[in-house]
Design a protein around this motif. Structure first.
Motif, PDB file in Angstrom:
ATOM      1  N   SER A 233       0.488  -1.033  -0.324  1.00  0.00           N
ATOM      2  CA  SER A 233      -0.113   0.373  -0.154  1.00  0.00           C
ATOM      3  C   SER A 233       0.540   1.304   0.475  1.00  0.00           C
ATOM      4  O   SER A 233       0.458   2.058  -0.683  1.00  0.00           O
ATOM      5  CB  SER A 233      -1.026  -0.242   1.554  1.00  0.00           C
ATOM      6  OG  SER A 233      -0.073   0.099   2.880  1.00  0.00           O
ATOM      7  N   PRO A 236       3.729   3.222  -4.084  1.00  0.00           N
ATOM      8  CA  PRO A 236       3.657   4.320  -4.535  1.00  0.00           C
ATOM      9  C   PRO A 236       4.833   5.606  -4.327  1.00  0.00           C
ATOM     10  O   PRO A 236       4.969   6.504  -5.269  1.00  0.00           O
ATOM     11  CB  PRO A 236       2.052   4.791  -4.487  1.00  0.00           C
ATOM     12  CG  PRO A 236       1.377   3.429  -4.451  1.00  0.00           C
ATOM     13  CD  PRO A 236       2.915   2.631  -3.310  1.00  0.00           C
ATOM     14  N   THR A 293      -4.926  -1.973  -0.055  1.00  0.00           N
ATOM     15  CA  THR A 293      -3.813  -2.202  -1.117  1.00  0.00           C
ATOM     16  C   THR A 293      -4.835  -1.629  -2.953  1.00  0.00           C
ATOM     17  O   THR A 293      -5.018  -1.640  -3.365  1.00  0.00           O
ATOM     18  CB  THR A 293      -3.669  -3.785  -0.991  1.00  0.00           C
ATOM     19  OG1 THR A 293      -4.925  -4.575  -0.836  1.00  0.00           O
ATOM     20  CG2 THR A 293      -2.103  -3.298  -0.273  1.00  0.00           C
ATOM     21  N   LEU A 296      -5.547   0.456  -5.067  1.00  0.00           N
ATOM     22  CA  LEU A 296      -4.701   1.140  -5.888  1.00  0.00           C
ATOM     23  C   LEU A 296      -4.711   0.417  -6.957  1.00  0.00           C
ATOM     24  O   LEU A 296      -4.345   1.206  -8.031  1.00  0.00           O
ATOM     25  CB  LEU A 296      -3.530   0.940  -4.861  1.00  0.00           C
ATOM     26  CG  LEU A 296      -2.881   1.331  -3.955  1.00  0.00           C
ATOM     27  CD1 LEU A 296      -1.889   1.085  -3.650  1.00  0.00           C
ATOM     28  CD2 LEU A 296      -3.026   3.331  -3.470  1.00  0.00           C
ATOM     29  N   THR A 297      -6.111  -0.556  -7.113  1.00  0.00           N
ATOM     30  CA  THR A 297      -6.329  -0.728  -8.729  1.00  0.00           C
ATOM     31  C   THR A 297      -6.272  -0.090  -9.402  1.00  0.00           C
ATOM     32  O   THR A 297      -6.631   0.094 -10.476  1.00  0.00           O
ATOM     33  CB  THR A 297      -6.496  -2.043  -7.802  1.00  0.00           C
ATOM     34  OG1 THR A 297      -7.945  -1.751  -7.986  1.00  0.00           O
ATOM     35  CG2 THR A 297      -5.469  -3.538  -7.543  1.00  0.00           C
ATOM     36  N   ALA A 299      -5.933   2.863 -10.348  1.00  0.00           N
ATOM     37  CA  ALA A 299      -4.925   3.601 -10.870  1.00  0.00           C
ATOM     38  C   ALA A 299      -4.459   2.807 -12.357  1.00  0.00           C
ATOM     39  O   ALA A 299      -3.734   3.815 -13.002  1.00  0.00           O
ATOM     40  CB  ALA A 299      -3.590   3.043  -9.709  1.00  0.00           C
ATOM     41  N   VAL A 308      -6.357  10.344  -8.332  1.00  0.00           N
ATOM     42  CA  VAL A 308      -5.036   9.268  -7.776  1.00  0.00           C
ATOM     43  C   VAL A 308      -5.123   9.938  -6.422  1.00  0.00           C
ATOM     44  O   VAL A 308      -4.760   9.330  -5.400  1.00  0.00           O
ATOM     45  CB  VAL A 308      -4.420   9.788  -8.216  1.00  0.00           C
ATOM     46  CG1 VAL A 308      -3.228   9.193  -7.596  1.00  0.00           C
ATOM     47  CG2 VAL A 308      -4.371   9.383  -9.817  1.00  0.00           C
ATOM     48  N   LEU A 311      -7.565   7.991  -4.212  1.00  0.00           N
ATOM     49  CA  LEU A 311      -7.314   6.411  -4.549  1.00  0.00           C
ATOM     50  C   LEU A 311      -6.091   6.368  -3.234  1.00  0.00           C
ATOM     51  O   LEU A 311      -6.411   5.988  -2.239  1.00  0.00           O
ATOM     52  CB  LEU A 311      -6.536   6.449  -5.397  1.00  0.00           C
ATOM     53  CG  LEU A 311      -7.998   5.523  -6.564  1.00  0.00           C
ATOM     54  CD1 LEU A 311      -6.840   5.424  -7.431  1.00  0.00           C
ATOM     55  CD2 LEU A 311      -8.631   5.102  -6.291  1.00  0.00           C
ATOM     56  N   LEU A 312      -5.327   7.492  -2.838  1.00  0.00           N
ATOM     57  CA  LEU A 312      -4.245   7.144  -1.912  1.00  0.00           C
ATOM     58  C   LEU A 312      -5.500   7.246  -0.190  1.00  0.00           C
ATOM     59  O   LEU A 312      -4.309   7.140   0.717  1.00  0.00           O
ATOM     60  CB  LEU A 312      -3.139   8.218  -2.386  1.00  0.00           C
ATOM     61  CG  LEU A 312      -2.557   8.223  -3.324  1.00  0.00           C
ATOM     62  CD1 LEU A 312      -1.443   9.473  -3.637  1.00  0.00           C
ATOM     63  CD2 LEU A 312      -1.196   6.622  -3.430  1.00  0.00           C
ATOM     64  N   ALA A 315      -6.407   4.337   0.118  1.00  0.00           N
ATOM     65  CA  ALA A 315      -5.281   3.333   0.476  1.00  0.00           C
ATOM     66  C   ALA A 315      -4.924   3.745   1.909  1.00  0.00           C
ATOM     67  O   ALA A 315      -4.569   2.673   3.046  1.00  0.00           O
ATOM     68  CB  ALA A 315      -4.789   3.310  -0.299  1.00  0.00           C
ATOM     69  N   ALA A 374       1.565   1.925  -9.940  1.00  0.00           N
ATOM     70  CA  ALA A 374       1.099   1.514  -8.761  1.00  0.00           C
ATOM     71  C   ALA A 374      -0.623   0.865  -9.162  1.00  0.00           C
ATOM     72  O   ALA A 374      -0.677   0.082  -6.981  1.00  0.00           O
ATOM     73  CB  ALA A 374       0.136   3.317  -8.313  1.00  0.00           C
ATOM     74  N   GLY A 378      -1.099  -1.866  -5.887  1.00  0.00           N
ATOM     75  CA  GLY A 378      -2.678  -3.233  -5.052  1.00  0.00           C
ATOM     76  C   GLY A 378      -3.185  -4.023  -5.823  1.00  0.00           C
ATOM     77  O   GLY A 378      -3.453  -4.862  -4.792  1.00  0.00           O
TER      78      GLY A 378
END
Length: 400
Positions: A233, A236, A293, A296-297, A299, A308, A311-312, A315, A374, A378
């Motif tokens: 995780s 990135p 995790t 992140l997929t 991305a 993004v 998403l972070l 995560a 990234a 994930g």
């Protein structure tokens, strides 16, 4: 459920927490100061990186062994001794005209005292805070560290620019002295966790710590889940700048990419330690690990910067499952093994994250886009988390 304000009703916690804040802020400033000091003297990015790595390499290679001292010796004495040793060594680094190689050696020596300090502090916390107060106190400590990361480097840059790296390092040494004084004044003396006169040597006791953890299915499962989820995780972070460039940004965007997981982690830690009930918290731990995790997929679809960042944040929020799980882990371990258990846990975390950082950087260097790296992090991380089997009993059920 204990509130953060109620935690400060416990006298020992007030002193431990104040010492943590002081030394952590000093460390953040010193990290910037070291990078500036070494680069100014050598104009070498490699030597600057070697010096900067002193903050985590000693924990990787010496953590499990050095953390054994948190069980062999009275933990109050370990905390004070480590603070005084670090203060002296960091002050020596600031001596004008000191050969650079000596300064780097002193930096590594100073950071050798971090693993036993962290282990002793973690081991003493369940004795300072009872029941749910310990869960909340552990959460507040983690939140403080994350806030320090968010703002510490910025403040460090300002301070180093204002007073220079030498005075900044001396300031860090002073924070360690103040931390030692606070611990000496506010923490009660307790005997060493290991029986007095134990015939086993340091290495044998370290080995016993590994055996203790490996013999417990729940502890093994806990460590595997934390190591795997955190490695994938946070991977990135290693490619934040090239990722920002591909998104049309620069250093400012890279800073946002690095800050986003911290924001999510902070929010998640607050939810886990202050909002949900213990029963709900237990049910959410594994789903949160998956979120850390799985988030992140997307991305892989190469979304823009706002997506993004979202998403972070998600995560990071998922990764905050580490906060309550760490507290449960420490309470479950027998008191005489807590220092060694934390040494093993911390070293594994550093190794996993370090390898993930290297893998992410190597993948981008090999030609994959940062977004792909990234997303794959994930995807692979989700598969890895799913392979970690569930603990054989409910997480809270068998805590002594």
């Amino acid at each position: 459920m204990a509130t953060y304000r109620e935690l400060f009703g416990f006298r020992e916690f007030r002193f431990l927490y104040a010492g943590q804040v002081l030394s952590y802020l000093g460390d953040q400033v010193a990290a910037v100061a070291v990078a500036v000091l070494v680069f100014d003297r050598t104009d070498s990015a490699l030597l600057s990186a070697i010096a900067y790595a002193s903050a985590w390499l000693p924990g990787v290679f010496g953590g499990p062994i050095l953390s054994t001292y948190a069980d062999r010796l009275p933990r109050r004495a370990v905390l004070i001794g480590c603070d005084i040793a670090r203060a002296a060594l960091i002050a020596l680094v600031a001596v004008p005209g000191l050969p650079l190689w000596v300064a780097i050696v002193l930096l590594y020596a100073a950071h050798l005292f971090s693993p036993p300090f962290v282990a002793a502090r973690a081991a003493i916390m369940p004795e300072v805070l009872p029941g749910e107060a310990y869960i909340a106190g552990n959460g507040l400590s983690n939140i403080t560290s994350q806030l320090g990361q968010l703002f510490g480097f910025v403040a460090g840059g300002v301070i180093v620019a204002a007073v220079g790296p030498v005075w900044s390092l001396l300031g860090n040494a002073v924070t360690f002295v103040l931390s030692a004084l606070l611990i000496a004044a506010g923490i009660v003396h307790r005997p060493a966790a290991l029986p007095e006169g134990s015939p086993e040597g340091l290495l044998a006791q370290t080995r016993d710590g590994f055996r203790y953890i490996l013999a417990d299915p729940w502890l093994r499962t806990c460590l595997a889940l934390v190591w795997v989820a955190s490695a994938f995780s946070f991977a990135p972070e290693a490619i934040a700048y090239p990722y920002a460039v591909t998104l049309g940004g620069g250093p400012a965007a890279a800073g946002l990419l690095l800050a986003a997981p911290c924001v999510g982690f902070l929010l998640g830690a607050i939810v886990f330690t202050r909002v949900v009930t213990p029963e709900t918290r237990e049910r959410l731990l594994r789903p949160a690990a998956l979120l850390s995790t799985l988030a992140l997929t997307p991305a892989l679809a190469h979304p823009g910067l706002p997506v993004v960042l979202l998403l972070l944040v998600l995560a990071g929020a998922g990764a905050s499952f580490i906060v309550p799980l760490n507290a449960v882990f420490v309470r479950r371990v027998a008191p005489e093994f807590r220092g060694r258990a934390m040494g093993v846990a911390s070293s594994g975390l550093l190794v996993g994250q370090g390898l993930a950082f290297l893998a992410a950087g190597a993948a981008v260097q090999a030609g994959l886009t940062p977004a792909t790296v990234a997303g794959l992090s994930g995807l692979l991380g989700t598969a890895a988390v799913l392979t970690v089997r569930r603990a054989p009993t409910p997480i809270e059920a068998r805590i002594p």
